[in-house]
Design an enzyme around this catalytic site. Structure first.
Site, PDB file in Angstrom:
ATOM      1  N   HIS A   1       0.853  -1.202   0.000  1.00  0.00           N
ATOM      2  CA  HIS A   1       0.000   0.000   0.000  1.00  0.00           C
ATOM      3  C   HIS A   1       0.881   1.240   0.000  1.00  0.00           C
ATOM      4  CE1 HIS A   1      -3.107   2.867   1.124  1.00  0.00           C
ATOM      5  NE2 HIS A   1      -3.956   1.957   0.664  1.00  0.00           N
TER       6      HIS A   1
ATOM      7  N   ASP B   1      -8.030  -4.936  -1.034  1.00  0.00           N
ATOM      8  CA  ASP B   1      -8.421  -5.622  -2.276  1.00  0.00           C
ATOM      9  C   ASP B   1      -8.143  -7.115  -2.243  1.00  0.00           C
ATOM     10  OD1 ASP B   1      -7.275  -2.661  -3.525  1.00  0.00           O
ATOM     11  OD2 ASP B   1      -9.299  -3.377  -3.976  1.00  0.00           O
TER      12      ASP B   1
HETATM   13  C1  SDX Z   1      -5.738   0.609  -3.263  1.00  0.00           C
HETATM   14  O1  SDX Z   1      -4.031   5.033  -1.940  1.00  0.00           O
HETATM   15  C2  SDX Z   1      -5.012   4.404  -1.481  1.00  0.00           C
HETATM   16  O2  SDX Z   1      -5.563   4.715  -0.423  1.00  0.00           O
HETATM   17  C3  SDX Z   1      -5.503   3.275  -2.349  1.00  0.00           C
HETATM   18  C4  SDX Z   1      -6.592   2.397  -1.741  1.00  0.00           C
HETATM   19  C5  SDX Z   1      -7.849   3.165  -1.539  1.00  0.00           C
HETATM   20  O3  SDX Z   1      -8.646   2.752  -0.674  1.00  0.00           O
HETATM   21  O4  SDX Z   1      -8.086   4.125  -2.296  1.00  0.00           O
HETATM   22  O5  SDX Z   1      -6.170   1.873  -0.502  1.00  0.00           O
HETATM   23  C6  SDX Z   1      -6.939   1.225  -2.660  1.00  0.00           C
HETATM   24  O6  SDX Z   1      -5.345   1.016  -4.312  1.00  0.00           O
HETATM   25  C7  SDX Z   1      -5.005  -0.490  -2.530  1.00  0.00           C
HETATM   26  C8  SDX Z   1      -3.730  -0.970  -3.281  1.00  0.00           C
HETATM   27  C9  SDX Z   1      -4.217  -1.973  -4.351  1.00  0.00           C
HETATM   28  N1  SDX Z   1      -3.075  -2.296  -5.280  1.00  0.00           N
HETATM   29  C10 SDX Z   1      -2.530  -3.522  -5.290  1.00  0.00           C
HETATM   30  O7  SDX Z   1      -2.799  -4.419  -4.496  1.00  0.00           O
HETATM   31  C11 SDX Z   1      -1.508  -3.724  -6.405  1.00  0.00           C
HETATM   32  C12 SDX Z   1      -0.241  -4.396  -5.837  1.00  0.00           C
HETATM   33  N2  SDX Z   1       0.433  -3.424  -4.957  1.00  0.00           N
HETATM   34  C13 SDX Z   1       1.516  -2.660  -5.567  1.00  0.00           C
HETATM   35  O8  SDX Z   1       1.226  -2.251  -6.893  1.00  0.00           O
HETATM   36  C14 SDX Z   1       1.992  -1.551  -4.626  1.00  0.00           C
HETATM   37  O9  SDX Z   1       2.106  -2.096  -3.379  1.00  0.00           O
HETATM   38  C15 SDX Z   1       1.207  -0.264  -4.504  1.00  0.00           C
HETATM   39  C16 SDX Z   1       0.991   0.385  -5.821  1.00  0.00           C
HETATM   40  C17 SDX Z   1      -0.104  -0.518  -3.837  1.00  0.00           C
HETATM   41  C18 SDX Z   1       2.018   0.645  -3.615  1.00  0.00           C
HETATM   42  O10 SDX Z   1       3.135   0.954  -4.298  1.00  0.00           O
HETATM   43  P1  SDX Z   1       4.260   1.864  -3.638  1.00  0.00           P
HETATM   44  O11 SDX Z   1       3.808   2.539  -2.387  1.00  0.00           O
HETATM   45  O12 SDX Z   1       4.801   2.694  -4.732  1.00  0.00           O
HETATM   46  O13 SDX Z   1       5.249   0.801  -3.123  1.00  0.00           O
HETATM   47  P2  SDX Z   1       6.672   0.780  -3.576  1.00  0.00           P
HETATM   48  O14 SDX Z   1       6.692   0.612  -5.043  1.00  0.00           O
HETATM   49  O15 SDX Z   1       7.368   1.954  -2.964  1.00  0.00           O
HETATM   50  O16 SDX Z   1       7.136  -0.571  -2.881  1.00  0.00           O
HETATM   51  C19 SDX Z   1       8.227  -0.599  -2.042  1.00  0.00           C
HETATM   52  C20 SDX Z   1       8.920  -1.893  -2.390  1.00  0.00           C
HETATM   53  C21 SDX Z   1       9.457  -1.920  -3.817  1.00  0.00           C
HETATM   54  O17 SDX Z   1      10.573  -2.763  -3.809  1.00  0.00           O
HETATM   55  P3  SDX Z   1      12.060  -2.083  -3.639  1.00  0.00           P
HETATM   56  O18 SDX Z   1      12.196  -1.037  -4.734  1.00  0.00           O
HETATM   57  O19 SDX Z   1      12.073  -1.472  -2.245  1.00  0.00           O
HETATM   58  O20 SDX Z   1      13.026  -3.229  -3.772  1.00  0.00           O
HETATM   59  O21 SDX Z   1       7.998  -2.997  -2.313  1.00  0.00           O
HETATM   60  C22 SDX Z   1       7.893  -3.608  -3.596  1.00  0.00           C
HETATM   61  C23 SDX Z   1       8.382  -2.617  -4.609  1.00  0.00           C
HETATM   62  O22 SDX Z   1       8.885  -3.281  -5.746  1.00  0.00           O
HETATM   63  N3  SDX Z   1       6.463  -3.919  -3.759  1.00  0.00           N
HETATM   64  C24 SDX Z   1       5.983  -5.102  -4.141  1.00  0.00           C
HETATM   65  C25 SDX Z   1       4.597  -4.988  -4.085  1.00  0.00           C
HETATM   66  N4  SDX Z   1       4.267  -3.748  -3.682  1.00  0.00           N
HETATM   67  C26 SDX Z   1       5.420  -3.087  -3.508  1.00  0.00           C
HETATM   68  N5  SDX Z   1       6.603  -6.244  -4.510  1.00  0.00           N
HETATM   69  C27 SDX Z   1       5.802  -7.282  -4.839  1.00  0.00           C
HETATM   70  N6  SDX Z   1       4.445  -7.253  -4.801  1.00  0.00           N
HETATM   71  C28 SDX Z   1       3.819  -6.118  -4.427  1.00  0.00           C
HETATM   72  N7  SDX Z   1       2.496  -6.086  -4.377  1.00  0.00           N
END
Ligand code: SDX
Length: 394
Positions: free
Chosen positions: A270, A328
């Protein structure tokens, strides 16, 4: 005392804002709507009580609750002309595309009666949007099934009406199931608002130019559709089907950790919560209740999801990055158990989030400091240079 961001009016022009609607502490896993904890609201309220709270700032008293429910109920029909918009789409169109188009089209019907500078007309537009979304989504589903539209019935509650418009046909009535109605109300509450997420910021930015609220909500629907945002609930089911069995989980956990692989574990992580999403806990409990009620507790997909959660939460990569299941992760499993097709999952998210979007839109328009949104950029392009005539270009 909540540590409130020091408000600087200059920020309003860049898309940041002040708001009194929702407070999130991502590190502590706290979510409050107008000061009330999400767990208390999900446990004790119906969806329209929370809609009233988010929209007006207080929980309704007995009279206010009765009047709000009556007003919403009596705005739930769509102008019959709007039914013809559906017929322009192919039957296999994605319901989110249909929803985006139909809600945008509603601007054409209500534009003239929505002076956004008149608080009373803003509230009427807000009631219309909240009231009509179940009909918009129910009709999008019916159209995709080749079945006739079912009309809202004033004797039913908000969630009962929605489930009936989804599952009743002229040949067979839908009998409300109190457990499923309660679960639907709770799911809508959990999705109602979430501070300045991507789709809410989209609605605020569109609204800051003075655009029609129906067009602004259509913009929010478009933004929510993305798999990184509201589209994640559909993407979770697609992912679980792709994993297929428990013994393939390690293969996908490895892919999720591979920087060169675009695959991410959908439903995990998130933007804000670096602790467990408080909504996910309530969603997990609701998931077990619904699957119990429907007698599908041994649903293979749920078992796969539970095992995936267990493995991920023990994996250093996810623990270190605080990648917990989000709202989700479970919602798609519940919707599927209820018989809602995967392509409609995000429509339900949009149905619920309409409350938050329209409340934030109203709040923005009552903020005297608010100016048209103008996000800043860091310019990384070419510096000033002389014009090159066509015959001199390389
Ligand atoms: C919603 O904003 C809101 O409030 C949204 C929401 C709402 O109610 O409106 O809560 C609803 O959108 C919930 C989120 C739903 N999305 C997903 O489930 C999709 C999968 N999640 C990822 O796409 C991701 O976690 C995000 C987009 C939700 C968050 O992305 P961030 O904050 O940009 O996280 P990040 O990219 O900074 O992650 C930090 C690290 C990274 O690795 P490093 O660069 O540190 O090595 O974590 C990794 C990312 O690659 N990472 C994941 C991951 N999410 C982050 N790795 C694998 N699987 C994942 N799901």
């Amino acid at each position: 005392d909540l540590d409130v961001f020091t408000y600087d009016p200059g920020y309003t022009s860049t898309g940041s804002c002040k708001s009194a609607i929702t407070y999130i502490d991502g590190d502590e896993g706290v979510l409050l709507h107008r000061g009330y904890a999400i767990a208390d609201l999900a446990e004790n309220c119906e969806f329209l009580d929370v809609a009233y709270l988010i929209l007006k700032g207080e929980l309704p008293n007995v009279e206010q609750k009765a009047k709000f429910e009556n007003d919403i109920t009596h705005h739930s029909m769509l102008n019959e002309q709007i039914s013809f918009f559906y017929r322009g789409f192919r039957r296999d169109s994605h319901p989110m595309a249909v929803m985006c188009g139909v809600v945008g089209a509603m601007a054409a019907f209500y534009h003239d009666s929505t002076d956004i500078n008149d608080p009373h007309q803003r509230m009427i537009a807000s009631y219309r949007l909240i009231a009509k979304m179940p009909t918009v989504v129910g009709w999008a589903y019916k159209y995709s099934q080749g079945q006739p539209f079912m009309y809202p019935q004033n004797k039913l509650s908000y969630s009962e009406n929605f489930l009936r418009m989804m599952f009743a046909t002229p040949c067979e009535e839908y009998v409300p199931n109190p457990i499923l109605t309660r679960a639907m109300d709770r799911i809508l509450i959990l999705h109602a608002d979430h501070e300045q997420n991507a789709s809410t910021s989209t609605v605020r930015l569109a609204g800051s130019s003075g655009a029609n609220p129906f067009a602004c909500i259509a913009a929010g629907i478009a933004s929510l559709w993305g798999p990184a945002h509201g589209g994640a609930n559909e993407a979770v089911l697609t992912m679980l089907h792709e994993i297929g069995s428990v013994d393939r989980i390690p293969e996908f956990i490895k892919k999720a950790k591979d920087k060169d692989d675009p695959f991410r574990l959908m439903g995990f992580g998130h933007r804000v919560y670096k602790n467990y999403d408080p909504r996910a806990k309530i969603m997990a409990q609701t998931c077990h209740e619904v699957l119990d009620e429907l007698g599908v507790k041994d649903e293979p997909l749920l078992k796969l999801a539970m095992e995936l959660e267990r493995i991920a939460l023990e994996d250093e990569y996810f623990v270190q990055r605080k990648l917990f299941p989000n709202v989700d992760f479970y919602s798609g499993i519940i919707f599927r158990a209820m018989g809602i097709p995967t392509t409609v999952f995000t429509c339900l998210f949009a149905l619920a989030r309409t409350v938050g979007w329209i409340a934030q839109w109203n709040e923005m328009l009552t903020d005297a400091d608010q100016k048209i949104g103008r996000p800043r950029q860091l310019y990384v392009g070419a510096g000033p240079r002389p014009y090159v005539p066509l015959d001199k270009r390389g």
